[in-house]
Scaffold this motif. Structure first.
Motif, PDB file in Angstrom:
ATOM      1  N   HIS A  37      19.876  13.138   0.846  1.00  0.00           N
ATOM      2  CA  HIS A  37      18.581  12.600   0.461  1.00  0.00           C
ATOM      3  C   HIS A  37      18.797  11.731  -0.770  1.00  0.00           C
ATOM      4  O   HIS A  37      19.164  12.232  -1.838  1.00  0.00           O
ATOM      5  CB  HIS A  37      17.591  13.728   0.164  1.00  0.00           C
ATOM      6  N   ALA A  38      18.603  10.429  -0.630  1.00  0.00           N
ATOM      7  CA  ALA A  38      18.817   9.498  -1.735  1.00  0.00           C
ATOM      8  C   ALA A  38      17.554   9.416  -2.585  1.00  0.00           C
ATOM      9  O   ALA A  38      16.438   9.325  -2.068  1.00  0.00           O
ATOM     10  CB  ALA A  38      19.180   8.123  -1.196  1.00  0.00           C
ATOM     11  N   LEU A  39      17.764   9.426  -3.902  1.00  0.00           N
ATOM     12  CA  LEU A  39      16.650   9.405  -4.839  1.00  0.00           C
ATOM     13  C   LEU A  39      16.899   8.309  -5.873  1.00  0.00           C
ATOM     14  O   LEU A  39      17.914   8.322  -6.568  1.00  0.00           O
ATOM     15  CB  LEU A  39      16.520  10.766  -5.525  1.00  0.00           C
ATOM     16  N   SER A  40      15.981   7.344  -5.931  1.00  0.00           N
ATOM     17  CA  SER A  40      16.076   6.256  -6.891  1.00  0.00           C
ATOM     18  C   SER A  40      14.882   6.317  -7.832  1.00  0.00           C
ATOM     19  O   SER A  40      13.853   6.923  -7.511  1.00  0.00           O
ATOM     20  CB  SER A  40      16.113   4.897  -6.182  1.00  0.00           C
ATOM     21  N   PHE A  41      15.010   5.642  -8.984  1.00  0.00           N
ATOM     22  CA  PHE A  41      13.964   5.730  -9.996  1.00  0.00           C
ATOM     23  C   PHE A  41      13.600   4.348 -10.517  1.00  0.00           C
ATOM     24  O   PHE A  41      14.477   3.548 -10.868  1.00  0.00           O
ATOM     25  CB  PHE A  41      14.432   6.599 -11.171  1.00  0.00           C
ATOM     26  N   ASP A  42      12.317   4.104 -10.574  1.00  0.00           N
ATOM     27  CA  ASP A  42      11.787   2.914 -11.231  1.00  0.00           C
ATOM     28  C   ASP A  42      11.247   3.376 -12.580  1.00  0.00           C
ATOM     29  O   ASP A  42      10.165   3.946 -12.666  1.00  0.00           O
ATOM     30  CB  ASP A  42      10.681   2.299 -10.379  1.00  0.00           C
ATOM     31  N   TYR A  43      12.034   3.145 -13.637  1.00  0.00           N
ATOM     32  CA  TYR A  43      11.622   3.577 -14.968  1.00  0.00           C
ATOM     33  C   TYR A  43      11.294   2.384 -15.868  1.00  0.00           C
ATOM     34  O   TYR A  43      11.253   2.512 -17.096  1.00  0.00           O
ATOM     35  CB  TYR A  43      12.698   4.464 -15.612  1.00  0.00           C
ATOM     36  N   GLY A  44      11.045   1.230 -15.245  1.00  0.00           N
ATOM     37  CA  GLY A  44      10.703   0.051 -16.016  1.00  0.00           C
ATOM     38  C   GLY A  44      11.912  -0.737 -16.456  1.00  0.00           C
ATOM     39  O   GLY A  44      11.843  -1.489 -17.435  1.00  0.00           O
ATOM     40  N   GLN A  45      13.035  -0.586 -15.731  1.00  0.00           N
ATOM     41  CA  GLN A  45      14.215  -1.381 -16.038  1.00  0.00           C
ATOM     42  C   GLN A  45      13.892  -2.867 -15.893  1.00  0.00           C
ATOM     43  O   GLN A  45      12.954  -3.242 -15.198  1.00  0.00           O
ATOM     44  CB  GLN A  45      15.405  -0.982 -15.159  1.00  0.00           C
ATOM     45  N   ARG A  46      14.660  -3.713 -16.535  1.00  0.00           N
ATOM     46  CA  ARG A  46      14.267  -5.123 -16.664  1.00  0.00           C
ATOM     47  C   ARG A  46      14.349  -5.904 -15.355  1.00  0.00           C
ATOM     48  O   ARG A  46      13.854  -7.025 -15.274  1.00  0.00           O
ATOM     49  CB  ARG A  46      15.065  -5.805 -17.778  1.00  0.00           C
ATOM     50  N   HIS A  47      14.982  -5.371 -14.333  1.00  0.00           N
ATOM     51  CA  HIS A  47      14.948  -6.010 -13.019  1.00  0.00           C
ATOM     52  C   HIS A  47      15.033  -4.942 -11.942  1.00  0.00           C
ATOM     53  O   HIS A  47      15.373  -3.790 -12.215  1.00  0.00           O
ATOM     54  CB  HIS A  47      16.076  -7.038 -12.866  1.00  0.00           C
ATOM     55  N   ALA A  48      14.723  -5.338 -10.709  1.00  0.00           N
ATOM     56  CA  ALA A  48      14.667  -4.383  -9.600  1.00  0.00           C
ATOM     57  C   ALA A  48      15.737  -4.638  -8.552  1.00  0.00           C
ATOM     58  O   ALA A  48      15.641  -4.117  -7.440  1.00  0.00           O
ATOM     59  CB  ALA A  48      13.283  -4.426  -8.956  1.00  0.00           C
ATOM     60  N   ARG A  49      16.748  -5.414  -8.865  1.00  0.00           N
ATOM     61  CA  ARG A  49      17.755  -5.748  -7.860  1.00  0.00           C
ATOM     62  C   ARG A  49      18.454  -4.512  -7.298  1.00  0.00           C
ATOM     63  O   ARG A  49      18.662  -4.397  -6.079  1.00  0.00           O
ATOM     64  CB  ARG A  49      18.795  -6.711  -8.452  1.00  0.00           C
ATOM     65  N   GLU A  50      18.834  -3.592  -8.172  1.00  0.00           N
ATOM     66  CA  GLU A  50      19.513  -2.393  -7.685  1.00  0.00           C
ATOM     67  C   GLU A  50      18.616  -1.587  -6.746  1.00  0.00           C
ATOM     68  O   GLU A  50      19.087  -1.044  -5.739  1.00  0.00           O
ATOM     69  CB  GLU A  50      19.968  -1.513  -8.854  1.00  0.00           C
ATOM     70  N   LEU A  51      17.331  -1.483  -7.067  1.00  0.00           N
ATOM     71  CA  LEU A  51      16.420  -0.731  -6.216  1.00  0.00           C
ATOM     72  C   LEU A  51      16.278  -1.376  -4.850  1.00  0.00           C
ATOM     73  O   LEU A  51      16.196  -0.693  -3.820  1.00  0.00           O
ATOM     74  CB  LEU A  51      15.052  -0.606  -6.884  1.00  0.00           C
ATOM     75  N   GLU A  52      16.257  -2.703  -4.823  1.00  0.00           N
ATOM     76  CA  GLU A  52      16.171  -3.409  -3.542  1.00  0.00           C
ATOM     77  C   GLU A  52      17.420  -3.164  -2.694  1.00  0.00           C
ATOM     78  O   GLU A  52      17.339  -2.945  -1.479  1.00  0.00           O
ATOM     79  CB  GLU A  52      15.991  -4.904  -3.804  1.00  0.00           C
ATOM     80  N   VAL A  53      18.576  -3.204  -3.348  1.00  0.00           N
ATOM     81  CA  VAL A  53      19.828  -2.954  -2.638  1.00  0.00           C
ATOM     82  C   VAL A  53      19.877  -1.524  -2.127  1.00  0.00           C
ATOM     83  O   VAL A  53      20.297  -1.262  -0.995  1.00  0.00           O
ATOM     84  CB  VAL A  53      21.033  -3.243  -3.559  1.00  0.00           C
TER      85      VAL A  53
END
Length: 268
Positions: A37-53
């Motif tokens: 189960h993959a878990l990612s976090f949006d904590y307000g980092q300056r870009h979202a490229r990693e989350l998209e990948v």
């Protein structure tokens, strides 16, 4: 709880940023035959490229993926170049004197705590994350003593103990890449640069460490770069892989008010 609770296949929660290290950790867990189960976090980092990948890779692998929106805590952890886009991003190799501005206060303790909660909730006995030896000089929450103590707490904080698994804790970036290349992984499906532009910058510490890892393995990084350090200079391939294809939903930079593109993938 979800179906993982009653499944006969052991489960793990992988903290998956979309970067090289967590990408390799994710595939290691899959190779073990675990229910991942993959878990990612949006904590307000300056870009979202990693989350998209990360979302792209999990769709391709058919891995359950949840993106947790914790941007409400941004004001607690915004004293970092990684969470404050108004700050200049330092260049150069990893060293405490030039990249201390990239430390996000208490980040791994926060993320591990939430991942442990997820593990308990679905009946998983393990949480995997990609701390490695190259981060020890700069990031206290990637050092062995931190992992050991968090692991001890994870064993007693709930009725069901959870084990923290950091398989590359004593490894270098080059070691991690060597392991991934041996597994046949395609690192075009990762993002490492601290900036979120169309091409990686090649100047920040994260890019330089990545390029050095490829050079140490005698391999060519499939990502395109605006600039590559001379020692690792190779023909650029901006057309290679998912990251170089135009995407109407791609986000190169972001602000704290950006609406999340997709906060939770189906958790099945």
């Amino acid at each position: 709880m979800t179906q993982s609770t009653t499944s006969s296949v052991p489960a793990t929660v992988v903290i998956y940023s979309g970067g090289m290290d967590s990408f390799t950790v994710l595939h290691r867990a899959l190779r073990e035959g675990l229910s991942v189960h993959a878990l990612s976090f949006d904590y307000g980092q300056r870009h979202a490229r990693e989350l998209e990948v990360a979302a792209h890779v999990c769709r391709e692998l058919d891995v359950p993926h949840q993106v947790v929106d914790i941007r409400a805590i941004h004001g607690l952890i915004d004293n970092s170049a990684l969470t404050d886009a108004s700050r200049d991003m330092p260049d150069g190799d990893y060293a405490s004197d030039n990249l201390s501005a990239t430390v996000v206060p208490n980040r791994n303790m926060i993320l591990l705590s939430l991942a442990i909660a997820k593990a308990v909730n679905i009946g998983a006995g393990r949480v995997d994350y990609g701390a490695h030896g190259g981060d020890h000089v700069l990031y206290p929450d990637c050092r062995p003593e931190f992992v050991e103590r968090m692991n001890a707490v994870a064993g007693i904080a709930n009725f069901e103990p959870v084990r923290i698994h950091a398989p590359y804790l004593g490894s270098t970036k080059a070691d991690i890449l060597a392991d991934g290349l041996a597994m046949g992984l395609d690192y075009a499906d990762t993002w490492t640069c601290y900036l979120g532009q169309e091409l990686a910058c090649g100047r920040c510490g994260s890019c330089r460490e990545r390029l050095a890892a490829f050079a140490a393995n005698g391999a060519i990084d499939p990502l395109g770069y605006l600039q590559r350090p001379e020692a690792a200079a190779t023909a650029q391939r901006p057309e290679a892989g998912y990251l170089q294809r135009p995407d109407a939903t791609a986000t190169s930079t972001r602000s704290d008010t950006d609406a999340p593109e997709s906060r939770e993938a189906p958790d099945v």
